[in-house]
Design an enzyme around this catalytic site. Structure first.
Site, PDB file in Angstrom:
ATOM      1  N   TYR A 192       0.828  -1.211   0.000  1.00 57.28           N
ATOM      2  CA  TYR A 192       0.000   0.000   0.000  1.00 57.28           C
ATOM      3  C   TYR A 192       0.864   1.264   0.000  1.00 57.28           C
ATOM      4  CZ  TYR A 192      -4.479  -2.298   1.215  1.00 57.28           C
ATOM      5  OH  TYR A 192      -5.635  -3.038   1.226  1.00 57.28           O
ATOM      6  N   ASP A 244      -1.977 -18.625   1.098  1.00 52.75           N
ATOM      7  CA  ASP A 244      -2.971 -19.359   0.305  1.00 52.75           C
ATOM      8  C   ASP A 244      -3.616 -20.460   1.161  1.00 52.75           C
ATOM      9  OD1 ASP A 244      -0.451 -20.548   0.259  1.00 52.75           O
ATOM     10  OD2 ASP A 244      -0.444 -20.974  -1.894  1.00 52.75           O
TER      11      ASP A 244
HETATM   12  C1  IPM Z   1     -10.337  -1.612   4.377  1.00 53.96           C
HETATM   13  C2  IPM Z   1     -10.440  -1.026   2.985  1.00 53.96           C
HETATM   14  C3  IPM Z   1      -9.259  -0.108   2.718  1.00 53.96           C
HETATM   15  C4  IPM Z   1      -7.989  -0.958   2.812  1.00 53.96           C
HETATM   16  C5  IPM Z   1      -9.269   0.663   1.394  1.00 53.96           C
HETATM   17  C6  IPM Z   1     -10.605   1.330   1.131  1.00 53.96           C
HETATM   18  C7  IPM Z   1      -8.167   1.661   1.348  1.00 53.96           C
HETATM   19  O1  IPM Z   1     -10.556  -2.022   2.017  1.00 53.96           O
HETATM   20  O2  IPM Z   1     -10.264  -0.844   5.342  1.00 53.96           O
HETATM   21  O3  IPM Z   1     -10.350  -2.844   4.487  1.00 53.96           O
HETATM   22  O4  IPM Z   1      -7.641  -1.629   1.842  1.00 53.96           O
HETATM   23  O5  IPM Z   1      -7.359  -0.925   3.869  1.00 53.96           O
END
Ligand code: IPM
Ligand code: NAD
Ligand code: MN
Length: 333
Positions: free
Chosen positions: A124, A202
């Site tokens: 991320y 997995d």
């Molecule tokens: C979550 C959501 C978020 C994430 C997105 C919307 C950024 O899917 O809080 O699970 O991936 O963390």
């Protein structure tokens, strides 16, 4: 908690079903902790439309100085192809508040597990971009310190539960996972009283469906935790029930449902507010130091989903009716 002064919660109402489920959360908070100040600030798609950015500076400042942040889901189809997206506000807020520990409990019928998801690292937040030849990349990056602190959090939490940690990775393929496995094992050595195992992701995805009761604490990195937490929600009653707490070492925590803004059902008044209300319970416990009120809300939600289930649970109750049921089941109501 802000000492003797009134505790303050920042409410971020979000997009699509966000404001619908937040309305129920506000009613419940007013009933159980009338002394707590609730302040709304623009965030997500709503903030982009009004102010051009998903996390305006004033909203961030209000969150930093609050006792806790309560957030409804954000995201809307109109932003799917946009450069500025509501979800960027979530990632920025989590990083700015250093909320590295995302706790996602899932429990029902003999299953009682807690996903401890690393929240501000991995793919991320790693390098991303487009190369001259047109290749697009996202990079999974972790520093051992990031792994150590989330692992430590998982072991501490396991001690207050059934004393088991399963660390989930993809160490047969990824360098970051091999480091994750090494650091998690080092931390595990400091907790000989906690039963510890590694599992490839997995296999973990399969085991979560086939024998979810075997898990206690599931420790994992950001993206695996995102995916496995929707799966854990599905095997314990559905996304409409799954709450989360995001915590750092100090400062305010962020409390939000696991689910998204569900644009497919927005405006119909049928969204299940239980995940939002369970996030309120997590906030009362971990964010505001009000464990008795947390237990009261959690028990009322457990009873209300039986008494007034919404369509996702096989019932016909509306969002407001389930909210009303929770209010009526609170002690003293
Ligand atoms: C979550 C959501 C978020 C994430 C997105 C919307 C950024 O899917 O809080 O699970 O991936 O963390
Ligand atoms: P989603 O979680 O919004 O919806 C998945 C399915 O679950 C849909 O069928 C939806 O109707 C149902 N659902 C979700 N919550 C429900 C509830 N409370 N009651 C009843 N049914 C519910 O996932 P999606 O459709 O993939 O994403 C929609 C948007 O939400 C996207 O823009 C995504 O980025 C965003 N999102 C935001 C967050 C967040 O703010 N933390 C989390 C996940 C997704
Ligand atoms: Mn998710």
């Amino acid at each position: 908690m802000a000492g003797a002064s009134r505790a303050r919660v920042v409410c971020l109402a979000g997009d699509a079903i966000g404001p619908e489920v937040m309305a129920e959360a506000v009613k419940v908070l007013r009933a159980v902790v009338p002394d707590v100040e609730l302040v709304e600030h623009p965030f997500g798609g709503d903030a982009i439309r009004r102010l051009g950015e998903p996390l305006p500076a004033e909203t961030l400042e209000a969150c930093r100085t609050a006792d806790a942040v309560l957030k409804a889901p954000v995201g809307a189809p109109e932003f799917d192809a946009a450069d500025v997206r509501p979800e960027q506000g979530i990632l920025a807020l989590r990083a700015e508040l250093e909320l590295y520990a995302n706790l996602r409990p899932a429990a029902r019928d003999g299953v009682d597990l807690l996903i401890v998801r690393e929240l501000i690292g991995g793919i991320y937040y790693g390098a991303k971009g487009t190369r001259a030849d047109g290749t697009v990349y996202d990079t999974c990056e972790y520093h051992p310190r990031q792994v150590e602190r989330i692992a430590r959090r998982a072991f501490e939490l396991a001690r207050g539960r059934r004393g088991k940690v399963c660390s989930v990775d993809k160490a047969n393929v990824l360098e970051t996972s091999r480091m994750w496995r090494r650091v998690a094992s080092e931390v595990a050595a400091e907790y000989p009283d906690v039963e510890f195992e590694h599992m490839l992701v997995d296999n973990a995805a399969m085991q979560l469906v086939e024998s979810p009761a075997r898990f206690d604490v599931v420790l994992t990195e950001n993206m695996f935790g995102d995916i496995l937490s929707d799966e854990a929600a599905a095997v314990t009653g559905g996304l409409g029930l799954a709450a989360s707490a995001s915590l750092g070492d100090s400062g305010p925590g962020l409390f939000e449902p696991v689910h998204g803004s569900a644009p497919d059902i927005a405006g119909k008044g049928i969204a299940n507010p239980a995940a939002m209300l369970r996030s309120v319970a997590l906030m009362l416990e971990h964010g505001l130091g009000r464990p008795a009120e947390a237990r009261a809300v959690a028990s009322a939600v457990d009873a209300a989903i039986e008494a007034a289930p919404t369509p996702d649970l096989g019932g016909t109750a509306t969002t407001a009716e389930l909210g009303e049921a929770v209010l009526s089941l609170l002690p003293g109501a």
